[in-house]
Design an enzyme around this catalytic site. Structure first.
Site, mmCIF file in Angstrom:
data_model
loop_
_atom_site.group_PDB
_atom_site.id
_atom_site.type_symbol
_atom_site.label_atom_id
_atom_site.label_comp_id
_atom_site.label_asym_id
_atom_site.label_seq_id
_atom_site.Cartn_x
_atom_site.Cartn_y
_atom_site.Cartn_z
ATOM 1 N N GLU A 500 1.229 6.336 1.810
ATOM 2 C CA GLU A 500 0.326 7.337 1.197
ATOM 3 C C GLU A 500 0.594 7.496 -0.290
ATOM 4 O O GLU A 500 0.685 8.610 -0.805
ATOM 5 C CB GLU A 500 0.420 8.683 1.934
HETATM 6 C C1 LIG Z 1 5.385 1.640 7.631
HETATM 7 C C2 LIG Z 1 4.156 1.573 6.820
HETATM 8 C C3 LIG Z 1 2.973 2.108 7.308
HETATM 9 C C4 LIG Z 1 1.793 1.967 6.579
HETATM 10 N N1 LIG Z 1 0.605 2.384 7.120
HETATM 11 C C5 LIG Z 1 -0.555 2.021 6.501
HETATM 12 C C6 LIG Z 1 -1.821 2.241 7.144
HETATM 13 O O1 LIG Z 1 -1.900 2.779 8.257
HETATM 14 N N2 LIG Z 1 -2.941 1.825 6.511
HETATM 15 C C7 LIG Z 1 -2.909 1.232 5.284
HETATM 16 O O2 LIG Z 1 -3.939 0.863 4.763
HETATM 17 N N3 LIG Z 1 -1.725 1.047 4.638
HETATM 18 C C8 LIG Z 1 -0.561 1.405 5.227
HETATM 19 N N4 LIG Z 1 0.643 1.189 4.593
HETATM 20 C C9 LIG Z 1 0.644 0.633 3.256
HETATM 21 C C10 LIG Z 1 1.214 1.580 2.212
HETATM 22 O O3 LIG Z 1 0.287 2.553 1.865
HETATM 23 C C11 LIG Z 1 1.628 0.664 1.051
HETATM 24 O O4 LIG Z 1 2.851 0.103 1.462
HETATM 25 C C12 LIG Z 1 1.769 1.365 -0.228
HETATM 26 O O5 LIG Z 1 0.514 1.679 -0.720
HETATM 27 C C13 LIG Z 1 2.525 0.542 -1.265
HETATM 28 O O6 LIG Z 1 2.103 -0.778 -1.340
HETATM 29 P P1 LIG Z 1 3.175 -1.974 -1.296
HETATM 30 O O7 LIG Z 1 4.083 -1.706 -0.170
HETATM 31 O O8 LIG Z 1 2.442 -3.241 -1.312
HETATM 32 O O9 LIG Z 1 4.023 -1.786 -2.616
HETATM 33 P P2 LIG Z 1 3.645 -2.299 -4.082
HETATM 34 O O10 LIG Z 1 2.259 -1.900 -4.413
HETATM 35 O O11 LIG Z 1 4.021 -3.716 -4.209
HETATM 36 O O12 LIG Z 1 4.611 -1.396 -4.959
HETATM 37 C C14 LIG Z 1 5.975 -1.703 -5.175
HETATM 38 C C15 LIG Z 1 6.591 -0.655 -6.075
HETATM 39 O O13 LIG Z 1 5.914 -0.614 -7.330
HETATM 40 C C16 LIG Z 1 5.540 0.712 -7.645
HETATM 41 N N5 LIG Z 1 4.284 0.700 -8.413
HETATM 42 C C17 LIG Z 1 3.147 0.045 -8.139
HETATM 43 N N6 LIG Z 1 2.232 0.314 -9.081
HETATM 44 C C18 LIG Z 1 2.797 1.156 -9.963
HETATM 45 C C19 LIG Z 1 2.385 1.796 -11.176
HETATM 46 N N7 LIG Z 1 1.176 1.629 -11.676
HETATM 47 N N8 LIG Z 1 3.262 2.578 -11.821
HETATM 48 C C20 LIG Z 1 4.508 2.763 -11.331
HETATM 49 N N9 LIG Z 1 4.949 2.199 -10.214
HETATM 50 C C21 LIG Z 1 4.114 1.406 -9.531
HETATM 51 C C22 LIG Z 1 5.378 1.405 -6.312
HETATM 52 O O14 LIG Z 1 5.581 2.806 -6.456
HETATM 53 C C23 LIG Z 1 6.489 0.749 -5.500
HETATM 54 O O15 LIG Z 1 7.680 1.431 -5.756
HETATM 55 C C24 LIG Z 1 1.819 1.356 5.301
HETATM 56 C C25 LIG Z 1 3.023 0.859 4.800
HETATM 57 C C26 LIG Z 1 4.175 0.943 5.540
HETATM 58 C C27 LIG Z 1 5.429 0.360 4.986
#
Ligand SMILES: Cc1cc2nc3c(=O)[nH]c(=O)nc-3n(C[C@H](O)[C@H](O)[C@H](O)COP(=O)(O)OP(=O)(O)OC[C@H]3O[C@@H](n4cnc5c(N)ncnc54)[C@H](O)[C@@H]3O)c2cc1C
Length: 826
Positions: A500
């Protein structure tokens, strides 16, 4: 002359402090100019020049048309060039949701009477009965070790129970067969479940958060609602929502998943539809979902829907038994076993009316998602974090009293006490924030910025709490097993941090970034005038917003300075607040003025570059967040009827938050890119230095005591959690051991004194008590109580051990047998 100078300075401060209108400034300036002319004995010609200058300046500033012509329109032209363009998705994200108490904080002049007048959220009788009935029951039915180690899932009877009892349809109105619960009740249920089992809480949380039900309620066609909502309410459909893909995580608007509008065969007929290709991951409930909420980019190359080719992000509801939909595989997110996994489809044909809201909502998916984000984000993660905090506070306090080292309960050793006190005070502040935020949703708000504050700070605070709890439990927290009540919580914390809106992004980009535009009284108006309006309308709007903005900035600067030199003595205090918390309102008024001033000057000094300066904007967000957390805590104290016993918790938590806000400001000023401006800011905000201090050790001691003693204060602090029942339950036995330990402390004292006096030889545990009974040091009843305490204590301090395969072979055989039996029964 000295009198004139002093009067001029006083007039400046008074007019600025009260943000007087331009006319009042003009009258004061006129009077001062006349006085100066008299003092300086100016000649007629000099008086005429002075008078003319005054009249021209006064006319430009007071006559709007002239002011626009001479000043505002020119500034508007520059502003239009420097304000960066916003993409449609950025605009939709900024416009989403509502602003609430965050706007008051951003104004620099929060009206504390308004805060205390916000009605206290309350549960209905029906909601309370649900918490005391089905909610308690499902907690009792769920054994987290069985779920996380044996089954890697909730047992079938728990799945059935949550479906049958409507847990998956708490936000669905009664007319569609749902429970129609308030946000507060929804939050209370998720909180209770999360004190028992993470998988249980997440399984219930997700269908009630942003997903098919929420989207249908806001945007669905009546046909879609009446088909799906009753099925979702009764658990006949298990929903999930799939937005994230391997290439698009935080930057979710850039999803590569796509659909093309086309005609195709559906149930023997040719219909208008879409051919959709997607590859999603991390989707909660995805592996077992029957209804997939799917976000993808929709294209219409043959113009079957209209003129546009790239329609934009679109949300559809896809039954997972549709040919071509791949679900079922799972991720294992840090041993959390709620259902989570990838799903995909290639060129899957689906009718156009599967778009949520029908074809008119093709391309409106991002707006729909942003519009619905705040309600779920206000509840799910903040609430489950508070559940974690309450559970950890109660059990860690109990364990710290039961577990002794160096002949002392570890909770009474100062090092442990420090961690315990932090847990207690953070828990209070978190619960206060949960209640205020859920209350906002019940008042009809969709608090975009506040939901981000609550999500970020509750998940971060529970991360601190679980670290403290692990440290206090030592090896007992590390060795996993049915008797470890901390380790699984420690493992799953990063999930809440990541989902989220991952926390780094939420802190650095959303809280201040969105707040500065949405909550600021003038910035959005200025931006709209510059980017969305033209001609006279733009000129009038910009002139009004911009001149008010200048008055607002000067006023906040002067108020921050005045509060700084007067130790906040002039800060507003609500009419009816507890005397013991009055000074916290005044201190917060000072910080709010400082924050608003600093925010304005930062925007002015860095312009659009502030968006990329995330270390600065993150800290600005921290100040805003601390002000929100303090507001919630002070309000909670009033709402709970000023419980004097809670005062140590409030003192620790508020002082810690004010100190953290001050630290964030200090860091901004130390790293401010324009050094002369940084110096001016420091003189204004901290004219007598930084006066907020961290919480005192004595308060920390009082907070820790609350968790080490049974009683109303501990029960209130951990109210709403599930407390394990019976001595065969791992947390039930801890609660019993806690009470028995305290009850036996006088007996322990007798034994210690007898050993010291030489009446008893020093032996261990029960042996000493038996000898003491024989020598008449303790009575038979006391011996029985002591023996019971010893048995409970040993149960509590034991850790689990396993055969070489951790019992997997036996578990698998048992599960296979169970499956065979249920197949036979079916
Ligand atoms: C257990 C679990 C359940 C989930 N459930 C769902 C679901 O039901 N439906 C769904 O659609 N998604 C779901 N997600 C996805 C979740 O919302 C994403 O994991 C999340 O949005 C982050 O994306 P990412 O993991 O690819 O991290 P990335 O986008 O690769 O981010 C990596 C890091 O970079 C940081 N970052 C990225 N952009 C910026 C910025 N502009 N400025 C500063 N920092 C930044 C982030 O804060 C993070 O620390 C789930 C994820 C997990 C792990």
């Amino acid at each position: 002359m000295i009198g004139w100078i002093l009067t001029a300075i006083a007039a400046f401060f008074v007019l600025a402090y009260f943000q007087a209108p331009i006319l009042a400034w003009t009258v004061a300036a006129g009077a001062l100019a006349a006085w100066l002319s008299f003092l300086a004995e100016l000649g007629t010609s000099a008086n005429i020049v002075l008078g003319l200058v005054f009249v021209v300046v006064a006319a430009v500033l007071n006559l709007r048309t002239l002011r626009r012509l001479v000043l505002s329109d020119r500034i508007l032209a520059i502003y239009r060039r420097i304000v960066p363009e916003m993409s449609q998705t950025e605009k939709e994200a900024i416009d989403a949701g509502t602003v609430w108490w965050d706007a008051d904080l951003f104004s620099g002049k929060p009206d504390w009477n308004k805060l205390l007048a916000i009605p206290q959220p309350r549960l209905s009788t029906e909601e309370q009965a649900f918490l005391d009935g089905p909610c308690e029951e499902v907690c009792a039915m769920t054994n987290d070790w069985e779920v996380t180690h044996e089954r890697y899932d909730l047992p079938p009877h728990v799945w059935q129970y949550i479906k049958d009892r409507g847990f998956l349809g708490m936000i669905i109105p009664k007319k569609y067969g749902g429970l129609g619960f308030s946000a507060l009740a929804h939050s209370a249920v998720v909180m209770k479940l999360s004190t028992r089992s993470n998988a249980l809480a997440v399984t219930v949380m997700v269908p009630n958060s942003l997903g098919p039900a929420e989207l249908l309620l806001h945007y669905g066609t009546e046909e879609q609602r009446s088909h799906y909502l009753p099925r979702l309410a009764k658990g006949l459909e298990v929903p999930c929502f799939a937005l994230t893909s391997p290439e698009a995580g935080s930057d979710a608007a850039s999803i590569p998943d796509y659909g093309t509008v086309c005609k195709g065969q559906w149930q023997g007929k040719e219909v208008l539809g879409m051919r959709v290709t997607w590859d999603k991951r991390y989707i909660t409930l995805g592996p077992v979902a029957t209804l997939l909420g799917l976000a993808f980019r929709l294209y219409d190359p043959e113009h079957l829907l209209g003129d546009k080719e790239d329609l934009g992000i679109t949300c559809a509801l896809v039954p997972t038994n549709t040919p071509g939909v791949n679900i079922g595989r799972r991720h294992l997110p840090l041993n959390a076993v709620f259902q989570n996994g990838p799903n995909s489809g290639k060129d899957v044909f689906m009718p156009i009316d599967w778009i949520i809201g029908g074809k008119d909502f093709a391309g409106k998916g991002w707006m729909m998602l942003m519009g619905c984000l705040a309600a779920g984000r206000s509840i799910s993660l903040p609430t489950s974090s508070v559940g974690g905090a309450k559970g950890l506070a109660r059990i860690t306090g109990a364990y710290a009293r039961v577990r002794s080292q160096f002949k002392t309960p570890i909770g009474k050793l100062e090092g442990v006490e420090e961690a315990l006190g932090r847990i207690a005070a953070n828990c209070y502040m978190m619960d206060a924030t949960r209640l205020m935020t859920a209350g906002a949703v019940d008042l009809g708000e969709k608090p975009a910025v506040i939901s981000a504050i609550a999500k970020y700070h509750m998940t971060e605070r529970v991360r601190k709490i679980v670290d403290d709890a692990m440290d206090i439990h030592g090896g007992k927290g590390i060795c996993l097993g049915p008797n470890n009540w901390v380790g699984r919580g420690y493992q799953v914390i990063p999930v809440g941090i990541t989902v989220e809106g991952a926390n780094i992004l939420t802190r650095t980009l959303i809280i201040f970034g969105q707040g500065a535009i949405r909550c600021h009284p003038y910035v959005l108006r200025e931006m709209r005038a510059a980017k969305e309006m033209q001609g006279k309308a733009a000129s009038i709007e910009f002139d009004d917003a911009f001149t008010s903005h200048i008055g607002h900035t000067i006023s906040n600067g002067v108020r921050a300075f005045v509060h700084g030199v007067t130790s906040s003595r002039l800060g507003q205090v609500p009419r009816d607040c507890a005397p013991e918390t009055r000074h916290y309102y005044r201190f917060s008024s000072r910080l709010a003025a400082a924050f608003a001033f600093l925010a304005d000057v930062s925007m002015l000094a860095m312009g659009g570059a502030l968006k990329r300066k995330e270390k600065i904007s993150g800290r600005l967000g921290d100040v805003l967040s601390m002000l929100y957390l303090v507001s919630a805590t002070l309000k909670h104290y009033e709402d709970q009827g000023r419980q004097r016993a809670d005062i140590p918790l409030i003192r620790w938590a508020v002082r810690d938050a004010l100190y953290s806000a001050q630290y964030a400001i200090d860091q901004i000023l130390s790293n401010f890119p324009v050094k002369p401006v940084a110096r001016l800011l420091r003189w204004t905000i901290f004219p007598l230095g930084m006066s907020f201090r961290p919480p005192l050790d004595s308060r920390n001691h009082e907070c820790a005591r609350i968790l080490l003693e049974p009683g109303a204060t501990r029960d209130r602090l951990t109210g709403g959690m599930y407390v394990g029942k019976g001595e065969s339950d791992p947390t039930g036995v801890l609660e019993a051991a806690f009470l028995a330990t305290i009850a036996c402390e006088p007996i322990e004292k007798k034994l210690r004194e007898a050993v010291k006096a030489g009446t008893l030889a020093p032996r261990s545990g029960v042996d000493t008590a038996l000898a003491a009974k024989e020598k008449g040091v303790i009575s038979a009843d006391e011996l029985t109580a002591w023996q019971r305490r010893e048995s409970l204590r040993r149960n509590v301090i034991k850790v689990d051990d396993f055969p070489q395969d951790f019992g997997r072979a036996e578990i698998l055989a048992r599960l296979a047998q169970e499956k065979a039996l249920s197949a036979k029964a079916a």
